[in-house]
Design a protein around this motif. Structure first.
Motif, PDB file in Angstrom:
ATOM      1  N   LEU A   1      17.085  12.516 105.871  1.00 49.47           N
ATOM      2  CA  LEU A   1      15.425  11.862 106.730  1.00 49.47           C
ATOM      3  C   LEU A   1      15.403  11.271 107.805  1.00 49.47           C
ATOM      4  CD1 LEU A   1      12.285  11.645 105.318  1.00 49.47           C
ATOM      5  CD2 LEU A   1      13.328   8.967 104.970  1.00 49.47           C
ATOM      6  N   ALA A   2      14.586  11.818 109.040  1.00 45.25           N
ATOM      7  CA  ALA A   2      14.521  11.427 110.341  1.00 45.25           C
ATOM      8  C   ALA A   2      14.347  10.387 109.778  1.00 45.25           C
ATOM      9  CB  ALA A   2      14.137  12.404 111.170  1.00 45.25           C
ATOM     10  N   VAL A   3      14.441   8.632 110.379  1.00 43.03           N
ATOM     11  CA  VAL A   3      14.162   7.286 110.833  1.00 43.03           C
ATOM     12  C   VAL A   3      13.626   7.301 112.085  1.00 43.03           C
ATOM     13  CG1 VAL A   3      14.036   5.473 109.678  1.00 43.03           C
ATOM     14  CG2 VAL A   3      14.814   6.468 108.629  1.00 43.03           C
ATOM     15  N   LEU A   4      12.282   6.576 112.329  1.00 39.99           N
ATOM     16  CA  LEU A   4      11.917   5.990 113.860  1.00 39.99           C
ATOM     17  C   LEU A   4      11.123   4.598 113.070  1.00 39.99           C
ATOM     18  CD1 LEU A   4      10.907   6.025 116.706  1.00 39.99           C
ATOM     19  CD2 LEU A   4       8.770   7.381 115.763  1.00 39.99           C
ATOM     20  N   VAL A   5      11.253   3.204 114.151  1.00 42.25           N
ATOM     21  CA  VAL A   5      11.266   1.728 113.693  1.00 42.25           C
ATOM     22  C   VAL A   5      10.300   1.385 114.786  1.00 42.25           C
ATOM     23  CG1 VAL A   5      12.186  -0.023 113.246  1.00 42.25           C
ATOM     24  CG2 VAL A   5      13.852   2.093 112.661  1.00 42.25           C
ATOM     25  N   VAL A   6      10.087   0.841 114.205  1.00 45.40           N
ATOM     26  CA  VAL A   6       8.161   0.614 114.941  1.00 45.40           C
ATOM     27  C   VAL A   6       8.573  -1.349 114.618  1.00 45.40           C
ATOM     28  CG1 VAL A   6       5.950   0.497 115.527  1.00 45.40           C
ATOM     29  CG2 VAL A   6       7.255   2.168 114.463  1.00 45.40           C
ATOM     30  N   THR A   7       8.783  -2.138 116.112  1.00 47.09           N
ATOM     31  CA  THR A   7       8.817  -3.079 115.740  1.00 47.09           C
ATOM     32  C   THR A   7       8.404  -4.089 116.732  1.00 47.09           C
ATOM     33  OG1 THR A   7      10.063  -4.871 115.222  1.00 47.09           O
ATOM     34  CG2 THR A   7      11.697  -3.231 116.546  1.00 47.09           C
ATOM     35  N   CYS A   8       8.198  -5.859 116.289  1.00 46.29           N
ATOM     36  CA  CYS A   8       7.993  -6.285 117.906  1.00 46.29           C
ATOM     37  C   CYS A   8       8.951  -6.829 118.715  1.00 46.29           C
ATOM     38  CB  CYS A   8       7.276  -6.877 117.651  1.00 46.29           C
ATOM     39  SG  CYS A   8       6.237  -7.227 115.769  1.00 46.29           S
TER      40      CYS A   8
ATOM     41  N   GLN B   1       9.785  13.505 119.900  1.00 46.23           N
ATOM     42  CA  GLN B   1      10.520  14.565 120.901  1.00 46.23           C
ATOM     43  C   GLN B   1      11.845  14.462 120.294  1.00 46.23           C
ATOM     44  OE1 GLN B   1       8.583  14.736 124.172  1.00 46.23           O
ATOM     45  NE2 GLN B   1       7.305  16.554 123.557  1.00 46.23           N
ATOM     46  N   LEU B   2      12.218  12.976 120.976  1.00 49.18           N
ATOM     47  CA  LEU B   2      13.595  12.349 120.736  1.00 49.18           C
ATOM     48  C   LEU B   2      14.248  12.675 119.588  1.00 49.18           C
ATOM     49  CD1 LEU B   2      13.720   9.439 123.148  1.00 49.18           C
ATOM     50  CD2 LEU B   2      15.272  11.310 123.420  1.00 49.18           C
ATOM     51  N   VAL B   3      13.625  12.436 117.810  1.00 50.46           N
ATOM     52  CA  VAL B   3      13.734  12.097 117.007  1.00 50.46           C
ATOM     53  C   VAL B   3      14.406  14.001 116.641  1.00 50.46           C
ATOM     54  CG1 VAL B   3      13.252  12.422 114.262  1.00 50.46           C
ATOM     55  CG2 VAL B   3      12.423  10.010 116.458  1.00 50.46           C
ATOM     56  N   PHE B   4      12.975  14.277 117.025  1.00 55.38           N
ATOM     57  CA  PHE B   4      13.239  15.786 116.569  1.00 55.38           C
ATOM     58  C   PHE B   4      14.454  16.567 117.125  1.00 55.38           C
ATOM     59  CE2 PHE B   4       8.843  15.377 114.962  1.00 55.38           C
ATOM     60  CZ  PHE B   4       9.343  14.584 113.409  1.00 55.38           C
TER      61      PHE B   4
ATOM     62  N   GLN C   1      21.671   3.871 111.276  1.00 51.43           N
ATOM     63  CA  GLN C   1      21.830   5.577 111.113  1.00 51.43           C
ATOM     64  C   GLN C   1      20.249   6.291 111.588  1.00 51.43           C
ATOM     65  OE1 GLN C   1      23.520   7.267 108.339  1.00 51.43           O
ATOM     66  NE2 GLN C   1      25.387   5.950 108.508  1.00 51.43           N
ATOM     67  N   ILE C   2      19.903   5.275 112.311  1.00 55.00           N
ATOM     68  CA  ILE C   2      18.584   5.678 112.798  1.00 55.00           C
ATOM     69  C   ILE C   2      18.359   6.560 113.862  1.00 55.00           C
ATOM     70  CG2 ILE C   2      17.127   3.066 112.055  1.00 55.00           C
ATOM     71  CD1 ILE C   2      16.740   3.092 115.187  1.00 55.00           C
ATOM     72  N   ASP C   3      17.091   7.492 114.055  1.00 52.94           N
ATOM     73  CA  ASP C   3      16.751   7.941 114.939  1.00 52.94           C
ATOM     74  C   ASP C   3      16.481   7.719 116.380  1.00 52.94           C
ATOM     75  OD1 ASP C   3      18.012  10.729 113.782  1.00 52.94           O
ATOM     76  OD2 ASP C   3      16.358  10.262 112.312  1.00 52.94           O
ATOM     77  N   GLY C   4      15.346   6.324 116.267  1.00 51.75           N
ATOM     78  CA  GLY C   4      15.111   6.323 116.919  1.00 51.75           C
ATOM     79  C   GLY C   4      14.145   5.472 116.883  1.00 51.75           C
TER      80      GLY C   4
ATOM     81  N   ARG D   1      17.105  15.545 117.953  1.00 51.98           N
ATOM     82  CA  ARG D   1      18.426  15.601 117.080  1.00 51.98           C
ATOM     83  C   ARG D   1      18.471  15.690 116.418  1.00 51.98           C
ATOM     84  NH1 ARG D   1      17.112   8.783 119.057  1.00 51.98           N
ATOM     85  NH2 ARG D   1      17.917   8.972 121.207  1.00 51.98           N
ATOM     86  N   ARG D   2      17.465  15.975 115.422  1.00 47.15           N
ATOM     87  CA  ARG D   2      18.012  16.500 114.311  1.00 47.15           C
ATOM     88  C   ARG D   2      17.821  17.507 114.615  1.00 47.15           C
ATOM     89  NH1 ARG D   2      18.056  12.926 109.642  1.00 47.15           N
ATOM     90  NH2 ARG D   2      18.429  10.886 110.498  1.00 47.15           N
ATOM     91  N   ASP D   3      16.857  18.803 115.300  1.00 49.35           N
ATOM     92  CA  ASP D   3      17.280  20.123 115.246  1.00 49.35           C
ATOM     93  C   ASP D   3      16.555  20.455 114.679  1.00 49.35           C
ATOM     94  OD1 ASP D   3      19.391  20.274 116.938  1.00 49.35           O
ATOM     95  OD2 ASP D   3      20.876  20.539 115.829  1.00 49.35           O
TER      96      ASP D   3
END
Length: 127
Positions: free
Chosen positions: A76-83, A116-119, A97-100, A121-123
């Motif tokens: 499962l690709a993971v993109l974290v959003v934070t302040c 785009q970066l996440v995908f 092991q997050i992807d972005g 990396r995940r091909d």
């Protein structure tokens, strides 16, 4: 492409969902916290998890750890959003092991680049 957005703030979920739709991602679900996200992840296969880091009940870090350890969803690709962009937080997320990662506030172009970066990396093609 099936995406799960997790954030305890309704406005942030609404903004993220609208941005994703503008980028032509239409198969999007939402959860209000990590516990609800786990329930959805157990019931449905998602390609991408976009999660806030700071949430009640189960924060984003705990959610990611549980996904990797208990749900066995290493793909499962993971993109974290934070302040929170301090060095220790970033190091903890890398070890999870997050992807972005995106720091709030962010723009539509920032989200597009991160996807785009996440995908890449995940091909997987970004739709």
């Amino acid at each position: 492409m099936k995406i799960l957005v997790v954030d305890d703030m309704p406005l942030m979920r609404h903004v993220m969902l609208n941005m994703l739709r503008r980028l032509e991602y239409t198969d999007v679900s939402e959860a209000t916290d990590g516990e609800q996200a786990i329930e959805l992840l157990q019931a449905t296969k998602f390609d991408l998890l976009i999660t806030d880091l700071n949430m009640p009940k189960m924060n984003g870090q705990e959610l990611i750890d549980k996904i990797r350890a208990e749900l066995k969803q290493a793909n499962l690709a993971v993109l974290v959003v934070t302040c929170d962009d301090n060095k220790q937080t970033v190091l903890n997320l890398i070890s999870a092991q997050i992807d972005g990662m995106m720091v709030k506030p962010f723009t539509l172009n920032t989200l597009k680049r991160q996807l785009q970066l996440v995908f890449s990396r995940r091909d997987k093609p970004p739709q």
